[in-house]
Write an enzyme that holds these catalytic residues in place. Structure first.
Site, short mmCIF file in Angstrom:
data_model
loop_
_atom_site.label_atom_id
_atom_site.label_comp_id
_atom_site.label_asym_id
_atom_site.label_seq_id
_atom_site.Cartn_x
_atom_site.Cartn_y
_atom_site.Cartn_z
N THR A 37 31.79 7.61 9.45
CA THR A 37 32.69 8.10 8.41
C THR A 37 32.52 9.60 8.20
O THR A 37 31.47 10.16 8.47
CB THR A 37 32.38 7.41 7.06
OG1 THR A 37 31.03 7.74 6.68
CG2 THR A 37 32.51 5.91 7.14
N GLY A 38 33.56 10.24 7.70
CA GLY A 38 33.54 11.59 7.18
C GLY A 38 32.67 12.59 7.90
O GLY A 38 32.79 12.82 9.11
N GLY A 39 31.73 13.20 7.14
CA GLY A 39 30.88 14.25 7.67
C GLY A 39 29.97 13.76 8.77
O GLY A 39 29.67 14.50 9.72
N LYS A 69 34.95 4.71 0.93
CA LYS A 69 35.01 4.86 2.39
C LYS A 69 34.67 3.56 3.10
O LYS A 69 35.43 3.08 3.93
CB LYS A 69 34.03 5.95 2.85
CG LYS A 69 34.41 7.36 2.44
CD LYS A 69 33.42 8.39 2.94
CE LYS A 69 32.12 8.33 2.17
NZ LYS A 69 31.24 9.49 2.45
N THR A 70 33.52 3.00 2.77
CA THR A 70 33.04 1.83 3.50
C THR A 70 33.14 0.54 2.69
O THR A 70 32.78 -0.52 3.20
CB THR A 70 31.56 2.04 3.90
OG1 THR A 70 30.81 2.33 2.72
CG2 THR A 70 31.43 3.18 4.90
N ILE A 130 27.33 4.90 -4.07
CA ILE A 130 27.76 3.53 -4.34
C ILE A 130 27.81 2.71 -3.05
O ILE A 130 27.14 1.69 -2.90
CB ILE A 130 29.14 3.50 -5.02
CG1 ILE A 130 29.12 4.34 -6.30
CG2 ILE A 130 29.55 2.06 -5.32
CD1 ILE A 130 28.11 3.89 -7.33
N LYS A 141 19.49 -7.69 3.62
CA LYS A 141 19.58 -9.12 3.31
C LYS A 141 19.77 -9.93 4.58
O LYS A 141 19.15 -10.99 4.75
CB LYS A 141 20.74 -9.38 2.34
CG LYS A 141 20.95 -10.86 2.05
CD LYS A 141 22.07 -11.09 1.04
CE LYS A 141 22.24 -12.60 0.77
NZ LYS A 141 23.25 -12.86 -0.27
N ARG A 218 -9.51 8.08 6.66
CA ARG A 218 -10.57 7.43 7.43
C ARG A 218 -11.28 6.37 6.60
O ARG A 218 -11.59 5.30 7.08
CB ARG A 218 -11.57 8.47 7.94
CG ARG A 218 -11.05 9.34 9.08
CD ARG A 218 -12.11 10.36 9.47
NE ARG A 218 -12.37 11.30 8.38
CZ ARG A 218 -13.43 12.10 8.32
NH1 ARG A 218 -14.35 12.05 9.28
NH2 ARG A 218 -13.60 12.93 7.32
N HIS A 279 -18.75 17.41 -6.19
CA HIS A 279 -18.68 16.08 -6.78
C HIS A 279 -17.74 16.06 -7.99
O HIS A 279 -18.05 15.49 -9.04
CB HIS A 279 -20.07 15.58 -7.16
CG HIS A 279 -20.99 15.47 -5.98
ND1 HIS A 279 -20.70 14.68 -4.88
CD2 HIS A 279 -22.19 16.05 -5.70
CE1 HIS A 279 -21.67 14.78 -3.99
NE2 HIS A 279 -22.58 15.61 -4.46
N ARG A 518 -10.04 19.31 -29.30
CA ARG A 518 -11.06 18.72 -28.43
C ARG A 518 -10.56 18.68 -26.99
O ARG A 518 -9.36 18.60 -26.74
CB ARG A 518 -11.36 17.30 -28.91
CG ARG A 518 -12.59 16.67 -28.30
CD ARG A 518 -12.80 15.27 -28.87
NE ARG A 518 -11.81 14.33 -28.38
CZ ARG A 518 -11.75 13.05 -28.74
NH1 ARG A 518 -12.60 12.57 -29.63
NH2 ARG A 518 -10.84 12.25 -28.25
#
Length: 522
Positions: A37-39, A69-70, A130, A141, A218, A279, A518
């Site tokens: 599609t498109g671009g 589009k799709t 979308i 799926k 590691r 540490h 504190r």
């Protein structure tokens, strides 16, 4: 045996076109028919790839500025049809639907747009994909028959299997899991943006993390512990995970923890500053007009502990600083800095005995603020809090002692107060000439931390200031500080025995500043 499914038809529609031409060329070489599609279609055609236009296939043009589009039965029927169901295959034959064996889709760059300075709400909304998530979820799926790729990182393995005849069920299942990760993280970014979560309001009612594994380490803190490093795509400030490693061995779990602490200390200081971490506690830190001077002062804070330490810098490591680090007797595990001069890299990786072993980490400029929310996992859940980054203005401080602070001590008091927030409680730091000269950390008794810091400082305790992350419950710490030659104290105050502590200071003509804030670090 794993079910191997040949790929005859592929649907490609991506925002991130990295590596796409190589993937499509491989598909074309294997005889795959590509729909797009498109671009994406234009990009492939410009790369010399034969592509069929989705609009020509569906007979329905792109419309609404590309919003539609799709989203068409001839697309989703071809993805969702179960290949070993006769009724499904009859249905797609009846409606001239092409069965898609591969779907290559990644989504509009919503997160990148939302994080861009000046991006408007409408611009961000237009980046809510979308059709893309619908395609991805449909293919994931139906992964028993359809492979779905959502990242350029997957193209290599995909092509390897296609060249061998088709995709395995194991790969398709893994790609499906990655696909649902992809859409879940995408939806989470949109939800967070729409909600407008910030530290100004309440914490959200639910919190989801979308982290991506960057590397397998590691081992963890100990060799028998497995470990990995994950990246948080929402963090834009300079950090260790996105840093560029210029040289050195692979970073360890402990290296990463120490380097993160080293960077956290210096990023809040405006003057050239250096931190020395051992540490996960600072054993040295200093600031100065020149970086090399700050480095020398920081290393002198506790030379014994500095051996095998990691260093953090808030300015570019220059030649003078590198020359200092190359002096005999030093051993540095790793260095993190915004940048390194080329000559400094050459010195650090060739002259000292450790040479190519030192890990040099370039994080970039420290202008952007670090994350304002801090997360810590506990058994059964996670604690979330505002990060302890709120500054404490001097105008809010008070000096309740009879003896007031000499003007030339204020720089050390401010420096010590900034440093103490980075030390594990009970935390005590001694500072002189804007450098740490003694640190007492992680003790169950505050007076024990005071005594350790004085022991570490030795003769340098005379004329130093003392900073405490929390109030003094008894005046015994004041007695120890005065005997060691401490010349000023800064602490939050708030103890029931504050008056006794103040009285002890007055008995020794020792000025004490109360900040009212504190800085516990557990």
């Amino acid at each position: 045996m794993s079910k191997v499914t040949p790929v005859r038809n592929a649907l490609i529609s991506v925002s991130d076109k990295l590596g796409l031409a190589d993937l499509a060329a491989g598909l074309q070489r294997d005889g795959v028919t590509i729909y797009s599609t498109g671009g994406t279609r234009r990009h492939l055609e410009q790369s010399g790839i034969e592509v069929l236009d989705v609009a020509d296939y569906t007979g329905f043009p792109e419309m609404l500025d590309g919003r539609v589009k799709t989203l068409h039965p001839k697309i989703f029927g071809g993805i969702l049809a179960i290949r070993d169901r006769d009724d499904h295959m009859d249905a797609i034959d009846d409606h001239d639907i092409v069965p898609f064996d591969l779907v290559v889709v990644n989504l509009y760059p919503f997160a990148a747009t939302a994080s861009r300075a000046g991006a408007t709400f409408d611009e961000c909304v237009e980046q809510i994909d979308i059709g893309g998530p619908s395609l991805v979820r449909a293919a994931a799926k139906n992964h028993r028959d359809v492979a779905v790729a959502t990242s350029p990182e997957q193209y290599g393995e995909l092509l390897e299997q296609l060249d061998a005849g088709g995709t395995t069920l194991e790969l398709r299942k893994q790609l499906a899991a990655d696909a649902f990760d992809h859409t879940a993280a995408y939806d989470r970014a949109i939800a967070d943006y729409m909600r407008g979560d910030s530290i100004a309001g309440e914490f959200p009612s639910s919190m989801h993390l979308a982290l991506r594994r960057k590397t397998q380490l590691r081992y963890g803190e100990n060799p028998h512990q497995r470990a990995a490093l994950y990246s948080d795509p929402t963090v834009r400030s300079a950090n260790l995970v996105s840093a560029r490693q210029i040289s050195g061995k692979e970073l360890s779990y402990n290296n990463l923890l120490d380097l993160d602490s080293a960077l956290d200390i210096v990023r809040g200081l405006s003057n050239p500053a250096v931190s020395v971490i051992k540490h996960n506690n600072p054993c040295g830190a200093a600031s100065d007009a020149k970086l090399a001077n700050a480095c020398r002062k920081a290393l002198a804070g506790d030379p014994l502990s500095a051996f095998g330490s990691v260093l953090g810098f808030n300015k570019t490591v220059d030649m003078a600083t590198a020359e200092l680090l190359c002096e005999p007797g030093l051993f540095i595990e790793a260095i993190v800095a915004p940048d390194f001069e080329a000559g400094a890299v050459g010195l650090l990786t060739t002259r000292p005995r450790w040479r190519e072993n030192v890990r040099l980490m370039q994080v970039g400029i420290l202008d952007d603020p670090p994350p304002s929310i801090q997360r810590r996992f506990i058994s059964g859940g996670m604690l979330v809090q505002d990060a302890d980054r709120l500054t404490s203005p001097r105008v809010q401080w008070e000096t309740p002692t009879q003896t007031k602070v000499d003007d030339d001590l204020w720089d050390d008091l401010v420096f010590g107060w900034e440093m103490v927030r980075h030390v594990k409680s009970n935390a005590i730091v001694l500072a002189k000439d804007t450098s740490l000269v003694g640190v007492g950390a992680g003790q169950m008794s505050r007076v024990d931390s005071v005594e350790i810091s004085i022991e570490k400082a030795g003769d340098r305790a005379k004329g130093a200031i003392l900073a405490s992350d929390a109030f003094f419950p008894f005046p015994d710490s004041i007695e120890a500080a005065a005997e060691a030659g401490i010349v000023a104290i800064i602490q939050p105050g708030g103890s029931r025995r504050d008056n006794e502590v103040i009285e002890a200071c007055d008995q020794h003509d020792l000025p004490m500043v109360l900040t009212g804030r504190r800085h516990f670090k557990h």
